[in-house]
Design a protein around this motif. Structure first.
Motif, PDB file in Angstrom:
ATOM      1  N   LYS A  94       0.958  -1.373  -0.022  1.00 28.41           N
ATOM      2  CA  LYS A  94       0.128   0.207  -0.054  1.00 28.41           C
ATOM      3  C   LYS A  94       1.089   1.374  -0.103  1.00 28.41           C
ATOM      4  O   LYS A  94       0.807   2.221  -0.907  1.00 28.41           O
ATOM      5  CB  LYS A  94      -1.109   0.030   1.257  1.00 28.41           C
ATOM      6  N   SER A  95       1.731   1.326   0.776  1.00 24.80           N
ATOM      7  CA  SER A  95       2.557   2.645   0.577  1.00 24.80           C
ATOM      8  C   SER A  95       3.607   2.778  -0.335  1.00 24.80           C
ATOM      9  O   SER A  95       3.937   3.788  -0.858  1.00 24.80           O
ATOM     10  CB  SER A  95       3.448   2.525   2.042  1.00 24.80           C
ATOM     11  N   ALA A  96       3.982   1.418  -0.975  1.00 23.40           N
ATOM     12  CA  ALA A  96       4.738   1.625  -2.195  1.00 23.40           C
ATOM     13  C   ALA A  96       4.027   1.940  -3.425  1.00 23.40           C
ATOM     14  O   ALA A  96       4.662   2.895  -4.322  1.00 23.40           O
ATOM     15  CB  ALA A  96       5.305   0.251  -2.538  1.00 23.40           C
ATOM     16  N   MET A  97       2.752   1.845  -3.294  1.00 27.00           N
ATOM     17  CA  MET A  97       1.767   2.378  -4.567  1.00 27.00           C
ATOM     18  C   MET A  97       1.336   3.994  -4.118  1.00 27.00           C
ATOM     19  O   MET A  97       1.059   4.615  -5.099  1.00 27.00           O
ATOM     20  CB  MET A  97       0.533   1.506  -4.641  1.00 27.00           C
ATOM     21  N   ASP A  98       1.720   4.332  -2.939  1.00 21.66           N
ATOM     22  CA  ASP A  98       1.611   5.873  -2.642  1.00 21.66           C
ATOM     23  C   ASP A  98       2.264   6.713  -3.687  1.00 21.66           C
ATOM     24  O   ASP A  98       3.488   6.527  -4.183  1.00 21.66           O
ATOM     25  CB  ASP A  98       1.916   6.129  -1.321  1.00 21.66           C
ATOM     26  N   LYS A  99       1.784   8.008  -3.962  1.00 19.53           N
ATOM     27  CA  LYS A  99       2.446   8.748  -5.093  1.00 19.53           C
ATOM     28  C   LYS A  99       3.940   9.688  -4.426  1.00 19.53           C
ATOM     29  O   LYS A  99       4.745   9.558  -5.084  1.00 19.53           O
ATOM     30  CB  LYS A  99       1.587   9.784  -5.359  1.00 19.53           C
ATOM     31  N   ASN A 100       3.919   9.539  -2.977  1.00 17.63           N
ATOM     32  CA  ASN A 100       5.039  10.049  -2.442  1.00 17.63           C
ATOM     33  C   ASN A 100       6.047   9.058  -1.854  1.00 17.63           C
ATOM     34  O   ASN A 100       6.997   9.167  -1.488  1.00 17.63           O
ATOM     35  CB  ASN A 100       4.574  10.821  -1.075  1.00 17.63           C
ATOM     36  N   ALA A 101       5.779   7.809  -2.494  1.00  9.36           N
ATOM     37  CA  ALA A 101       6.727   6.646  -1.962  1.00  9.36           C
ATOM     38  C   ALA A 101       7.935   6.911  -2.566  1.00  9.36           C
ATOM     39  O   ALA A 101       8.285   7.287  -3.612  1.00  9.36           O
ATOM     40  CB  ALA A 101       6.182   5.330  -2.486  1.00  9.36           C
ATOM     41  N   THR A 102       9.035   6.495  -1.573  1.00  5.27           N
ATOM     42  CA  THR A 102      10.346   6.423  -2.186  1.00  5.27           C
ATOM     43  C   THR A 102      11.141   5.208  -2.022  1.00  5.27           C
ATOM     44  O   THR A 102      10.575   4.353  -1.156  1.00  5.27           O
ATOM     45  CB  THR A 102      11.341   7.401  -1.332  1.00  5.27           C
TER      46      THR A 102
END
Length: 181
Positions: A94-102
């Motif tokens: 879920k966090s990897a698919m976030d636009k702000n993910a690094t």
């Protein structure tokens, strides 16, 4: 023999007969008491036997039921522990698919998930075999290839292609290794 003597003898015989009869009667009463006591003891022992048999049958049923439950729910604790790993993976995705993910955050999440997964395996007796630098052991390692290296000791594990696993000291999967020739 005179009549008096005869009468006296008859009296004595009568008394003797009476004594013998009373002795026989006492013996008979004693035997009857012993018989009643033996019958009572036999009845009590029979009851004990029946109770013991019933208890054994109940124990058998209970043991069979417990064994069935043990087989049915043996992996219950393991599955619950793996749910923590699944949740961690889901949050990582879920966090990897976030636009702000690094990339750094994604790698950090994967490392944490791997750490949770490894601790879960250890908790249930699964240990990894990572034999870099150790002597090759055919019981625990599977040689993928052999590489000639004059500066390294022969028959030593140079690289681990895939770690091996043991479950409670029993080999589940051998470590796939590259060995110095």
């Amino acid at each position: 023999m005179t009549k008096k003597k005869q009468q006296k003898q008859q009296k004595e015989d009568h008394i003797e007969a009476k004594d013998e009869a009373s002795i026989a009667n006492e013996k008979s009463l004693d035997l009857e008491a012993q018989l009643a006591e033996a019958q009572q003891s036999a009845k009590e022992n029979w009851d004990k036997l029946l109770r013991s048999q019933a208890e054994m049958e109940n124990l058998k049923r209970r043991t069979a039921k417990d064994l069935e439950k043990a087989h049915k729910y043996a992996l219950d604790g393991f599955v619950k522990a793996l749910l923590e790993v699944k949740d961690s993976l889901s949050m990582g995705l879920k966090s990897a698919m976030d636009k702000n993910a690094t990339l750094e955050h994604t790698i950090e999440g994967l490392e944490l998930t791997n750490k949770v997964f490894n601790s879960t395996l250890e908790k249930f007796g699964v240990e990894t075999i990572d034999p870099i630098g150790e002597t090759f052991n055919p019981e625990l390692h599977e040689a993928v290839t052999m590489v000639p290296m004059p500066d390294k000791e022969s028959n030593t594990v140079l690289e681990v292609v895939q770690v091996g696993l043991t479950l409670n000291n029993r080999l589940v999967r051998p470590a796939m290794v590259i060995v110095v020739q």
